[in-house]
Design a protein around this motif. Structure first.
Motif, short mmCIF file in Angstrom:
data_model
loop_
_atom_site.label_atom_id
_atom_site.label_comp_id
_atom_site.label_asym_id
_atom_site.label_seq_id
_atom_site.Cartn_x
_atom_site.Cartn_y
_atom_site.Cartn_z
N TRP A 124 1.19 -0.98 0.37
CA TRP A 124 0.36 -0.46 0.00
C TRP A 124 0.47 1.00 0.29
O TRP A 124 1.75 1.24 1.09
CB TRP A 124 -0.94 0.02 1.34
CG TRP A 124 -1.61 1.19 1.57
CD1 TRP A 124 -2.84 1.00 0.73
CD2 TRP A 124 -1.50 2.18 2.30
NE1 TRP A 124 -2.73 2.45 0.75
CE2 TRP A 124 -3.20 3.22 1.77
CE3 TRP A 124 -0.38 2.79 3.21
CZ2 TRP A 124 -3.22 4.32 2.52
CZ3 TRP A 124 -1.07 4.47 2.84
CH2 TRP A 124 -2.10 5.28 3.19
N PRO A 125 0.11 2.53 -0.98
CA PRO A 125 -0.77 2.26 -1.53
C PRO A 125 -0.53 1.82 -2.92
O PRO A 125 -1.37 0.92 -3.89
CB PRO A 125 -1.39 4.19 -1.22
CG PRO A 125 0.01 4.73 -1.89
CD PRO A 125 1.32 3.72 -0.69
N ASN A 126 1.16 1.71 -3.76
CA ASN A 126 0.93 1.67 -4.95
C ASN A 126 2.05 1.04 -5.77
O ASN A 126 2.99 1.82 -6.47
CB ASN A 126 1.01 3.05 -5.69
CG ASN A 126 -0.75 3.30 -5.93
OD1 ASN A 126 -1.57 2.51 -5.63
ND2 ASN A 126 -1.46 4.79 -5.80
N ASP A 127 2.92 0.12 -4.75
CA ASP A 127 4.58 -0.93 -4.74
C ASP A 127 4.25 -2.00 -5.21
O ASP A 127 3.21 -2.35 -4.65
CB ASP A 127 5.34 -0.66 -3.99
CG ASP A 127 5.86 1.62 -3.38
OD1 ASP A 127 5.51 1.53 -5.07
OD2 ASP A 127 6.34 1.64 -2.54
N VAL A 128 4.65 -2.24 -6.42
CA VAL A 128 4.73 -3.79 -6.02
C VAL A 128 6.14 -3.99 -5.67
O VAL A 128 7.61 -4.20 -6.07
CB VAL A 128 4.61 -4.45 -7.81
CG1 VAL A 128 4.74 -5.97 -7.96
CG2 VAL A 128 2.93 -3.73 -8.32
N LEU A 129 6.14 -5.48 -4.69
CA LEU A 129 7.31 -5.73 -4.00
C LEU A 129 7.78 -7.04 -5.31
O LEU A 129 7.08 -8.24 -5.42
CB LEU A 129 7.26 -6.42 -2.81
CG LEU A 129 6.89 -4.74 -2.00
CD1 LEU A 129 6.89 -5.11 -0.56
CD2 LEU A 129 7.60 -3.65 -2.31
N ALA A 130 9.01 -7.53 -4.68
CA ALA A 130 9.36 -9.16 -5.13
C ALA A 130 10.15 -9.58 -3.70
O ALA A 130 11.36 -8.82 -3.46
CB ALA A 130 10.14 -9.48 -6.42
N GLY A 131 9.86 -10.30 -3.16
CA GLY A 131 10.91 -9.98 -1.48
C GLY A 131 10.95 -9.39 -0.60
O GLY A 131 11.90 -9.54 -0.40
N GLY A 132 10.22 -8.74 -0.58
CA GLY A 132 10.10 -7.10 0.42
C GLY A 132 11.00 -5.89 -0.12
O GLY A 132 10.59 -5.26 -0.16
N ALA A 133 11.84 -6.64 -1.74
CA ALA A 133 12.03 -5.07 -2.14
C ALA A 133 11.15 -4.76 -3.23
O ALA A 133 10.51 -5.51 -3.65
CB ALA A 133 13.35 -6.17 -3.15
N LYS A 134 11.32 -3.35 -3.33
CA LYS A 134 10.54 -2.53 -4.48
C LYS A 134 10.73 -2.86 -5.90
O LYS A 134 12.43 -2.93 -6.10
CB LYS A 134 10.55 -1.52 -4.12
CG LYS A 134 9.41 -0.20 -5.23
CD LYS A 134 9.44 0.78 -4.32
CE LYS A 134 9.26 1.68 -5.32
NZ LYS A 134 8.77 3.32 -5.33
N LEU A 135 9.98 -4.19 -6.44
CA LEU A 135 10.62 -3.78 -7.78
C LEU A 135 9.94 -2.88 -9.20
O LEU A 135 10.42 -2.35 -9.76
CB LEU A 135 9.68 -4.85 -8.55
CG LEU A 135 9.54 -5.93 -9.94
CD1 LEU A 135 10.81 -6.19 -10.09
CD2 LEU A 135 9.10 -7.59 -9.80
N ALA A 136 8.21 -1.94 -8.63
CA ALA A 136 7.54 -1.54 -9.77
C ALA A 136 6.96 -0.41 -8.66
O ALA A 136 6.96 -0.43 -7.44
CB ALA A 136 6.95 -2.54 -10.54
N GLY A 137 7.07 0.59 -9.25
CA GLY A 137 5.86 2.26 -8.45
C GLY A 137 5.47 2.14 -9.04
O GLY A 137 5.39 1.95 -10.79
N ILE A 138 3.70 2.78 -8.69
CA ILE A 138 2.91 3.46 -9.81
C ILE A 138 2.57 4.84 -9.19
O ILE A 138 2.42 5.22 -7.78
CB ILE A 138 1.44 2.38 -9.68
CG1 ILE A 138 2.24 1.01 -10.35
CG2 ILE A 138 -0.14 2.67 -10.13
CD1 ILE A 138 0.57 -0.04 -9.88
#
Length: 276
Positions: A124-138
């Protein structure tokens, strides 16, 4: 880098403006909206040098990463439009899962445990994580246009080939995760996944279903959370999202606090009282 729309996106009438390099895909989308573009336009690049994230931060898109902005134009209620960030997060998660179906995560890098079998989580609100690390933002932007319509721009940045190293949070990329995919493949999958999730959203009428699906992939749900809201830090348990998309925190004092915007930290970081 060659970008093409997915078959479902093309059939649904979406259009594409692709650039080898550009300052900001969001800026380009807004310029086109002001010039009368009808929307349903993806502006994409594998290199942007003036990308921005939430709260005025810079979003780095070195060569090989994906910078994509979707322009939507029409009569829309801003409250409903705000939920499009959740729609975009689900669409991107769907797309990434198709590209990397065997990827799984274990312990998150900030100390939280990722649920077994979760491939990509939504923070929340607009991130995508992989293994707890930020992979993408919106990031969403909106602007009122003549004629009573509104331009909504949904900016999506994905670390495909590289992840930033000078940021105050763990970050990763598809390449770091051993996933062999380029920005073009990620975009094609994203454009198709968006069609499905946008139909589910249905102008805001399907928000309950979007919310339920988002919670199924939520990072940190049911665990310790610390949220910085201005100069205040709210600590407790990440309980749910309310119907407006606000983060609901249950505190040790028995309060249920709804938060519309803030910086979120989970797991060990939240428990230690550190939010830097």
């Amino acid at each position: 880098m060659r970008f093409v729309l997915g078959a479902a996106a093309a059939a649904a009438g979406y259009r594409l403006a692709a650039f080898d390099s550009i300052g900001s895909t969001n800026d380009e989308a807004l310029v086109r909206a002001r010039a009368g573009d009808p929307g349903r336009l993806w502006v994409v690049t594998a290199h942007q040098w003036k990308g921005r994230g939430r709260r005025g931060r810079t979003w780095q898109t070195p060569v090989g990463n994906l910078g994509a902005s979707l322009l939507l134009v029409g009569p829309v209620q801003i409250a409903a439009a705000a939920s499009l960030g959740f729609v975009a997060g689900l669409a991107l998660s769907d797309a990434l899962s198709r590209i990397a179906p065997r990827l799984s995560t274990a312990t998150a890098l900030d100390g939280a445990e990722a649920p077994g079998g979760t491939r990509f989580e939504l923070k929340w609100p607009n991130d995508v994580l992989a293994g707890g690390a930020k992979l993408a933002g919106i990031m969403l932007e909106s602007e009122a246009l003549p004629g009573g319509v509104t331009a909504i721009v949904i900016g999506i940045g994905v670390n495909v080939a590289a992840s930033p190293v000078d940021v105050p949070y763990p970050a990763t990329s598809l390449a770091d995760l051993g996933i062999e995919a380029d920005a073009g493949a990620v975009f094609a999958a994203l454009s198709d996944a968006w069609v499905v999730r946008h139909a589910q959203w249905d102008g805001g009428r399907g928000l309950a279903a979007v919310r339920a699906d988002w919670l199924d992939r939520a990072a940190g749900l049911g665990g310790s959370v610390a949220v910085r809201v201005g100069e205040r830090i709210v600590r407790g348990t990440f309980e749910t999202l309310n119907e407006d998309g606000c983060l609901v925190v249950a505190t040790e004092a028995g309060e249920r606090i709804s938060i519309a915007a803030g910086e979120v930290h989970f797991g060990t970081v939240a428990s230690l009282g550190t939010t830097s």
